[in-house]
Design a protein around this motif. Structure first.
Motif, PDB file in Angstrom:
ATOM      1  N   MET A  22       0.829  -1.212   0.000  1.00  0.00           N
ATOM      2  CA  MET A  22       0.000   0.000   0.000  1.00  0.00           C
ATOM      3  C   MET A  22       0.863   1.263   0.000  1.00  0.00           C
ATOM      4  O   MET A  22       0.535   2.249  -0.665  1.00  0.00           O
ATOM      5  CB  MET A  22      -0.948   0.006   1.196  1.00  0.00           C
ATOM      6  N   ALA A  23       1.980   1.235   0.707  1.00  0.00           N
ATOM      7  CA  ALA A  23       2.895   2.379   0.714  1.00  0.00           C
ATOM      8  C   ALA A  23       3.482   2.606  -0.677  1.00  0.00           C
ATOM      9  O   ALA A  23       3.614   3.745  -1.129  1.00  0.00           O
ATOM     10  CB  ALA A  23       4.005   2.158   1.737  1.00  0.00           C
ATOM     11  N   GLU A  24       3.802   1.522  -1.369  1.00  0.00           N
ATOM     12  CA  GLU A  24       4.351   1.630  -2.722  1.00  0.00           C
ATOM     13  C   GLU A  24       3.304   2.181  -3.681  1.00  0.00           C
ATOM     14  O   GLU A  24       3.601   3.032  -4.520  1.00  0.00           O
ATOM     15  CB  GLU A  24       4.851   0.266  -3.200  1.00  0.00           C
ATOM     16  N   VAL A  25       2.062   1.731  -3.571  1.00  0.00           N
ATOM     17  CA  VAL A  25       0.990   2.245  -4.419  1.00  0.00           C
ATOM     18  C   VAL A  25       0.790   3.737  -4.156  1.00  0.00           C
ATOM     19  O   VAL A  25       0.680   4.537  -5.092  1.00  0.00           O
ATOM     20  CB  VAL A  25      -0.327   1.462  -4.194  1.00  0.00           C
ATOM     21  N   SER A  26       0.773   4.144  -2.901  1.00  0.00           N
ATOM     22  CA  SER A  26       0.618   5.563  -2.556  1.00  0.00           C
ATOM     23  C   SER A  26       1.763   6.390  -3.121  1.00  0.00           C
ATOM     24  O   SER A  26       1.548   7.483  -3.652  1.00  0.00           O
ATOM     25  CB  SER A  26       0.560   5.736  -1.045  1.00  0.00           C
ATOM     26  N   ARG A  27       2.988   5.881  -3.002  1.00  0.00           N
ATOM     27  CA  ARG A  27       4.143   6.608  -3.519  1.00  0.00           C
ATOM     28  C   ARG A  27       4.053   6.776  -5.033  1.00  0.00           C
ATOM     29  O   ARG A  27       4.256   7.861  -5.567  1.00  0.00           O
ATOM     30  CB  ARG A  27       5.438   5.865  -3.169  1.00  0.00           C
ATOM     31  N   SER A  31       3.504  10.313  -7.237  1.00  0.00           N
ATOM     32  CA  SER A  31       4.529  10.751  -8.188  1.00  0.00           C
ATOM     33  C   SER A  31       4.021  10.769  -9.629  1.00  0.00           C
ATOM     34  O   SER A  31       4.698  11.276 -10.509  1.00  0.00           O
ATOM     35  CB  SER A  31       5.760   9.854  -8.092  1.00  0.00           C
ATOM     36  N   GLY A  32       2.841  10.195  -9.864  1.00  0.00           N
ATOM     37  CA  GLY A  32       2.307  10.138 -11.221  1.00  0.00           C
ATOM     38  C   GLY A  32       2.746   8.915 -11.987  1.00  0.00           C
ATOM     39  O   GLY A  32       2.418   8.761 -13.157  1.00  0.00           O
ATOM     40  N   GLU A  33       3.510   8.033 -11.369  1.00  0.00           N
ATOM     41  CA  GLU A  33       3.970   6.820 -12.045  1.00  0.00           C
ATOM     42  C   GLU A  33       2.833   5.833 -12.284  1.00  0.00           C
ATOM     43  O   GLU A  33       2.812   5.141 -13.294  1.00  0.00           O
ATOM     44  CB  GLU A  33       5.035   6.101 -11.217  1.00  0.00           C
ATOM     45  N   LEU A  34       1.914   5.763 -11.356  1.00  0.00           N
ATOM     46  CA  LEU A  34       0.877   4.735 -11.422  1.00  0.00           C
ATOM     47  C   LEU A  34      -0.117   5.001 -12.543  1.00  0.00           C
ATOM     48  O   LEU A  34      -0.404   4.132 -13.353  1.00  0.00           O
ATOM     49  CB  LEU A  34       0.153   4.643 -10.080  1.00  0.00           C
TER      50      LEU A  34
END
Length: 67
Positions: A22-27, A31-34
């Motif tokens: 979840m932390a990785e998804v939020s990050r 950042s606009g990567e997702l």
């Protein structure tokens, strides 16, 4: 990264894995990567801007008619 299957994990390891994900998804979302919301121009548009000294061509934008 832990290579255990979920059936081999303790409850705490499962919670830690979910929290980490979840932390990785939020990050990535921030950042606009997702969803790539941080990317506004194509590589070709960026190259054209660099070649013309920053003059942008609005490719694909036609004026809408009033009718």
């Amino acid at each position: 990264m832990n290579k255990k299957t979920i059936s081999e994990m303790t409850v705490q390891e499962i919670f830690d894995a979910v929290d980490s994900g979840m932390a990785e998804v939020s990050r990535r979302l921030a950042s606009g990567e997702l969803d790539q919301s941080g990317r506004y121009y194509t590589d070709e548009e960026l190259a054209a801007q660099a070649a013309t000294g920053g003059q942008r061509a609005h490719a694909g934008q036609a004026k809408a008619s009033a009718a």
